[in-house]
Design an enzyme around this catalytic site. Structure first.
Site, PDB file in Angstrom:
ATOM      1  N   HIS A 330    -104.837  69.262  72.405  1.00 26.62           N
ATOM      2  CA  HIS A 330    -104.671  68.273  71.338  1.00 26.62           C
ATOM      3  C   HIS A 330    -104.185  68.856  70.028  1.00 26.62           C
ATOM      4  O   HIS A 330    -104.015  68.125  69.060  1.00 26.62           O
ATOM      5  CB  HIS A 330    -105.994  67.556  71.066  1.00 26.62           C
ATOM      6  CG  HIS A 330    -106.354  66.542  72.091  1.00 26.62           C
ATOM      7  ND1 HIS A 330    -105.903  65.250  72.027  1.00 26.62           N
ATOM      8  CD2 HIS A 330    -107.095  66.631  73.214  1.00 26.62           C
ATOM      9  CE1 HIS A 330    -106.368  64.578  73.077  1.00 26.62           C
ATOM     10  NE2 HIS A 330    -107.083  65.394  73.813  1.00 26.62           N
ATOM     11  N   LYS A 508    -107.077  58.054  58.315  1.00 30.12           N
ATOM     12  CA  LYS A 508    -107.150  59.122  59.313  1.00 30.12           C
ATOM     13  C   LYS A 508    -108.106  60.163  58.765  1.00 30.12           C
ATOM     14  O   LYS A 508    -108.442  60.131  57.583  1.00 30.12           O
ATOM     15  CB  LYS A 508    -105.777  59.741  59.570  1.00 30.12           C
ATOM     16  CG  LYS A 508    -105.006  60.072  58.278  1.00 30.12           C
ATOM     17  CD  LYS A 508    -103.595  60.553  58.536  1.00 30.12           C
ATOM     18  CE  LYS A 508    -102.637  59.490  58.969  1.00 30.12           C
ATOM     19  NZ  LYS A 508    -102.285  59.566  60.402  1.00 30.12           N
ATOM     20  N   ARG A 509    -108.554  61.105  59.613  1.00 26.52           N
ATOM     21  CA  ARG A 509    -109.421  62.138  59.083  1.00 26.52           C
ATOM     22  C   ARG A 509    -108.739  62.849  57.906  1.00 26.52           C
ATOM     23  O   ARG A 509    -107.517  62.963  57.857  1.00 26.52           O
ATOM     24  CB  ARG A 509    -109.773  63.147  60.177  1.00 26.52           C
ATOM     25  CG  ARG A 509    -110.843  62.642  61.126  1.00 26.52           C
ATOM     26  CD  ARG A 509    -112.149  62.334  60.419  1.00 26.52           C
ATOM     27  NE  ARG A 509    -112.805  63.543  59.989  1.00 26.52           N
ATOM     28  CZ  ARG A 509    -113.851  64.086  60.588  1.00 26.52           C
ATOM     29  NH1 ARG A 509    -114.395  63.504  61.644  1.00 26.52           N
ATOM     30  NH2 ARG A 509    -114.404  65.195  60.141  1.00 26.52           N
ATOM     31  N   LYS A 514    -102.563  66.644  57.139  1.00 26.64           N
ATOM     32  CA  LYS A 514    -102.212  65.219  57.121  1.00 26.64           C
ATOM     33  C   LYS A 514    -101.671  64.785  55.755  1.00 26.64           C
ATOM     34  O   LYS A 514    -101.124  63.705  55.608  1.00 26.64           O
ATOM     35  CB  LYS A 514    -103.409  64.378  57.530  1.00 26.64           C
ATOM     36  CG  LYS A 514    -103.778  64.521  59.022  1.00 26.64           C
ATOM     37  CD  LYS A 514    -105.068  63.765  59.349  1.00 26.64           C
ATOM     38  CE  LYS A 514    -105.547  63.951  60.787  1.00 26.64           C
ATOM     39  NZ  LYS A 514    -104.853  63.076  61.745  1.00 26.64           N
ATOM     40  N   THR A 616    -102.502  58.517  66.877  1.00 21.44           N
ATOM     41  CA  THR A 616    -102.604  57.220  67.546  1.00 21.44           C
ATOM     42  C   THR A 616    -102.737  56.115  66.507  1.00 21.44           C
ATOM     43  O   THR A 616    -102.439  54.957  66.790  1.00 21.44           O
ATOM     44  CB  THR A 616    -103.820  57.163  68.496  1.00 21.44           C
ATOM     45  OG1 THR A 616    -104.969  57.653  67.793  1.00 21.44           O
ATOM     46  CG2 THR A 616    -103.577  57.996  69.744  1.00 21.44           C
ATOM     47  N   LYS A 620    -101.281  52.062  66.299  1.00 24.06           N
ATOM     48  CA  LYS A 620    -102.044  50.844  65.975  1.00 24.06           C
ATOM     49  C   LYS A 620    -101.306  50.012  64.937  1.00 24.06           C
ATOM     50  O   LYS A 620    -101.205  48.789  65.046  1.00 24.06           O
ATOM     51  CB  LYS A 620    -103.439  51.208  65.443  1.00 24.06           C
ATOM     52  CG  LYS A 620    -104.308  51.962  66.425  1.00 24.06           C
ATOM     53  CD  LYS A 620    -105.547  52.562  65.718  1.00 24.06           C
ATOM     54  CE  LYS A 620    -106.203  53.602  66.602  1.00 24.06           C
ATOM     55  NZ  LYS A 620    -107.149  54.452  65.838  1.00 24.06           N
TER      56      LYS A 620
HETATM   57  C1  LIG Z   1    -107.192  55.735  65.650  1.00 25.02           C
HETATM   58  C2  LIG Z   1    -108.268  56.366  64.856  1.00 25.02           C
HETATM   59  C3  LIG Z   1    -108.126  57.681  64.419  1.00 25.02           C
HETATM   60  C4  LIG Z   1    -106.887  58.507  64.666  1.00 25.02           C
HETATM   61  O1  LIG Z   1    -105.992  58.287  63.603  1.00 25.02           O
HETATM   62  P1  LIG Z   1    -104.722  59.247  63.376  1.00 25.02           P
HETATM   63  O2  LIG Z   1    -103.967  58.568  62.298  1.00 25.02           O
HETATM   64  O3  LIG Z   1    -103.967  59.251  64.669  1.00 25.02           O
HETATM   65  O4  LIG Z   1    -105.239  60.559  62.996  1.00 25.02           O
HETATM   66  C5  LIG Z   1    -109.146  58.242  63.670  1.00 25.02           C
HETATM   67  N1  LIG Z   1    -110.254  57.539  63.372  1.00 25.02           N
HETATM   68  C6  LIG Z   1    -110.419  56.257  63.762  1.00 25.02           C
HETATM   69  C7  LIG Z   1    -111.653  55.539  63.377  1.00 25.02           C
HETATM   70  C8  LIG Z   1    -109.438  55.627  64.521  1.00 25.02           C
HETATM   71  O5  LIG Z   1    -109.620  54.365  64.915  1.00 25.02           O
END
Ligand SMILES: *Cc1c(COP(=O)(O)O)cnc(C)c1O
Length: 768
Positions: A330, A508-509, A514, A616, A620
């Site tokens: 990952h 995101k985290r 990022k 991911t 979304k």
């Molecule tokens: C989808 C999701 C992530 C992943 O987000 P990225 O932008 O791909 O890092 C992290 N936390 C939550 C709660 C999510 O639903």
């Protein structure tokens, strides 16, 4: 699932009486939640038993994290009874919406754990026999709140709401052996419902318990002996999830957690397989295992150990493991690849370590060049290398990521085993990420192309001819989602966001790669521009952030503080706040994400090229009709391939350029030659913001000094970023812009997790 209102309400009433000695009228929220959930659970047993009894090869998805989110609405939807239950409760004066207060099951950190959850749902919905195996953490990912702009963490007591969607399976309890103690592993099984297809797979989460009930005598004899007390406490190895994302902390407790989970799972699986009387050498005909990153890789030596105890030779056992295991990588960040101190590992798990050494010996015999091929070297065990050496397949999670693995991260291994390396681009389940969180938009799509896209997302392409027709509905629904989000933010965060503003969202985290920092700088840049008049008629925009920072990650926490300071500055400025608002929402989680992605006008995906394996979150947003403002990184590349680069807003250095730039990178020179960048970076140290703890100063230092200043190229990409970002914001509002947004939705088919799990099933697991 068949639904009968009267029977359902009777069941709820009966459960309330038995469990809580009350009736519907007197039940509190928690009691009603448990009774409603259990009333459903008692009906699913036949399908669940039937699904697990099917005699075909199954895959076990081993993962230290499952970020499941809230179960109740998703489960009711997949069972096809969401509206029925809502109606039944309404008939007795109860609102199904009240369960929004129920805690998310946040047994994961971020994308990796959420991916595991999406894959379980998609496998059940496509009828694939995939079961999850993990840890039932007593406390999930911490709850986040802000105090004076700083992140504060609190324990996430998710079980305080009860756990009506799990079943404790004491008959499958297993003892896990460590050199210093034995621990009892008790599984809790959670049904994973396929979408309206009667399939019920299982997520099995192990809980650790003392083998004997609390032993006062033992406790007494410890008499403060530190080591003894530590061992005693180790029976609590499932207490907390490590709150790290993309980094590893080599704590012994983490080693115990990982071994505990894989040992319990494999012992259980082998025991059941043996009971069928079949030859253990043929185990891979019935089971295979996907290792979700390096955390569960101890499964390999553990299965070797178990098989050898059962009398297989090392070569026989190795062959079984080779056929059964596959490994997903990952991240290319070295600090996120699990490594263990060989001494510590051999101390705690001598029999397991022995198998690792045997793998190393086998490798040395085949590949004497130990500078390129090693598992144990200089007293360190490299779990990624072990996984690659033994597994049948190794996969990256987006095309660009897999290429980087082959060309760089695991170059030597790729040369040795080219046939092992495959790409499986990540996906998200369209059930949770549009049907559930954006039902109005889903209905509009249904009205044009029917509902087959719910389980075959590629059919969204058929919506393209209708884009013009549904534009008014799309705008109306987006506006309504924004209104709802603004109300929610007002209530939870106390920040007012005018609903006619553009919603520009980065969730995101929190991680340096990022680049939330670059986003923060862009906001400051717009702020100064508006204030001094160099930026005119700025399109009113709300910049919305959501992110948790690992508690020990200093720089990430500094960025949170900075953005909260910027929010104070901007929102408190009578002039500028007409054009901008900034809010950092607290405690970002799956449920918050559901509300945010359907209300976004802009999806910020701005990682340094090469650093985000896939992402991911980007998918979304796309699925909910949002343009991406992003770099050519991870799945953004494929989003552009599918939806057209012209329908997104791409900027910044590419992976190849990053490599060249890094050879002679001098961020200070860039900052000093750009008055705009100079101004926003100086704001960290010139007293613009309160910085009583000096965290902003350290943030500034990370950009201009030290071993690798501005490691993630914020300064390099800044100019291009603000140029493209301003273009995007000025494009907003036209029909052309909404058309772009919708074209992204139409092109989201590839990013269904249904497609991902089918790829895994065909290319790797060989299951049907
Ligand atoms: C989808 C999701 C992530 C992943 O987000 P990225 O932008 O791909 O890092 C992290 N936390 C939550 C709660 C999510 O639903």
């Amino acid at each position: 699932m068949k639904f009968q209102k009267k029977e359902f309400l009777n069941d709820v009433e009966r459960i309330l009486r038995a469990d809580y000695a009350c009736d519907i009228r007197h039940a509190n929220k928690k009691e009603l939640y448990n009774a409603v959930s259990k009333a459903v659970m008692q009906e699913v047993y036949p399908d669940w038993a039937a699904s697990s009894a099917v005699d075909k090869k199954r895959c076990g998805y081993f993962s230290a994290e499952f970020l499941m989110g809230r179960a109740i609405y998703n489960n009711l939807m997949n069972l096809g009874i969401l509206d029925d239950v809502r109606g039944a409760l309404a008939s007795v004066g109860e609102d199904l919406g009240q369960f929004e207060e129920v805690e998310d099951a946040a047994l994961g950190n971020g994308g990796l754990g959420r991916l595991a959850a999406c894959y379980l749902e998609s496998a059940a919905s496509t009828g694939l026999p995939l079961d999850g195996y993990g840890i039932r953490y007593r406390y999930g990912l911490f709850r986040q709140l802000f105090v004076d702009g700083y992140q504060k963490e609190e324990g996430d007591d998710w079980l305080k709401w009860g756990d009506p969607w799990s079943v404790r399976e004491e008959r499958d309890a297993t003892i896990v052996h460590f050199s210093d103690m034995d621990i009892l592993a008790v599984p809790y099984d959670m049904p994973i419902f396929g979408y309206k297809n009667g399939v019920v797979n299982t997520l099995r989460l192990w809980s650790s318990e003392p083998v004997r009930p609390f032993d006062f005598e033992l406790f007494d004899t410890m008499k403060g002996d530190a080591k003894a007390v530590e061992n005693f406490n180790a029976t609590k190895i499932c207490d907390v999830l490590y709150p790290n994302d993309n980094t590893m902390v080599g704590k012994m407790l983490r080693l115990r957690q990982q071994y505990f989970m894989v040992s319990a799972s494999l012992q259980d699986i082998v025991r059941k397989y043996k009971a069928t009387g079949k030859d253990l050498r043929k185990l891979p005909e019935k089971y295979c295992f996907q290792l979700n990153d390096t955390h569960p890789v101890l499964a390999i030596p553990e299965l070797l150990r178990i098989l050898r105890v059962q009398g297989l030779s090392f070569e026989e056992a190795f062959e079984v493991c080779h056929k059964a295991f596959n490994f997903t990588n990952h991240t290319i960040m070295a600090e996120a690849l699990e490594k263990w101190d060989a001494l510590a590992l051999s101390d705690l798990l001598p029999d397991v370590y022995e198998q690792i050494v045997a793998c190393q010996d086998r490798l040395s015999e085949q590949q004497p060049d130990s500078s390129r091929f090693f598992i144990v070297r200089d007293g360190i065990v490299h779990m990624a290398n072990l996984a690659i050496y033994v597994s049948s397949k190794v996969n990256g999670v987006a095309e660009i990521h897999t290429e980087i693995l082959k060309k760089e991260t695991f170059k030597d291994w790729y040369e040795l085993f080219p046939e092992k390396f495959v790409n499986i681009t990540n996906g998200i389940t369209p059930r949770r990420w549009i049907l559930l969180n954006n039902p109005e938009l889903a209905k509009v799509i249904d009205s044009k192309i029917g509902d087959a896209w719910h389980t075959d997302l590629k059919q969204l392409a058929g919506l393209k001819p209708y884009v013009g027709e549904i534009l008014p509905d799309f705008k109306r629904i987006k506006a309504e989602n924004k209104r709802k989000l603004a109300a929610y933010i007002k209530e939870r965060e106390g920040v007012e966001i005018p609903e006619n503003f553009i919603f520009d969202i980065q969730i995101k985290r929190l991680h340096e790669y990022k680049r939330q920092l670059m986003n923060a700088f862009s906001i400051l840049h717009f702020y100064y521009g508006i204030k001094e008049g160099s930026i005119k008629d700025f399109p009113p925009t709300a910049f919305i952030f959501g992110a948790k920072a690992a508690p020990g990650y200093y720089m990430a926490k500094a960025v949170i503080k900075l953005i909260n300071e910027i929010a104070k500055l901007v929102n408190g400025d009578a002039e500028v706040s007409k054009f901008m608002r900034v809010v950092f929402v607290q405690d970002y989680d799956v449920s918050y994400a559901e509300k945010l992605v359907c209300a976004a006008d802009v999806s910020e995906q701005i990682s340094t090229a090469g650093m985000e394996a896939s992402g991911t979150g980007n998918m979304k947003f796309m699925l909910n009709g949002t343009v991406t403002l992003g770099t050519m990184d991870g799945a953004n590349v494929e989003i552009c391939e599918e939806a057209g680069r012209e329908n997104n807003y791409i900027f910044g250095a590419t992976v190849d350029e990053v490599a060249v730039i890094k050879r002679s990178y001098n961020p200070s020179a860039i900052i000093n030659s750009s008055p705009e960048l100079k101004r926003v970076t100086d704001a960290l140290i010139d007293g613009t913001f309160s910085d009583e703890r000096g965290v902003l100063k350290r943030l500034h230092e990370s950009l201009v000094s030290g071993h690798e200043p501005d490691r993630y190229l914020v300064a390099y990409d800044f100019a291009d970023y603000i140029r493209v970002k301003e273009t995007l914001l000025r494009d907003y509002g036209t029909d052309a812009f909404y058309t772009k947004s919708l074209l992204n939705l139409c092109a989201a088919g590839k990013f269904s997790a249904d497609r991902s799990v089918k790829d895994y099933a065909e290319l790797i697991w060989k299951i049907k």
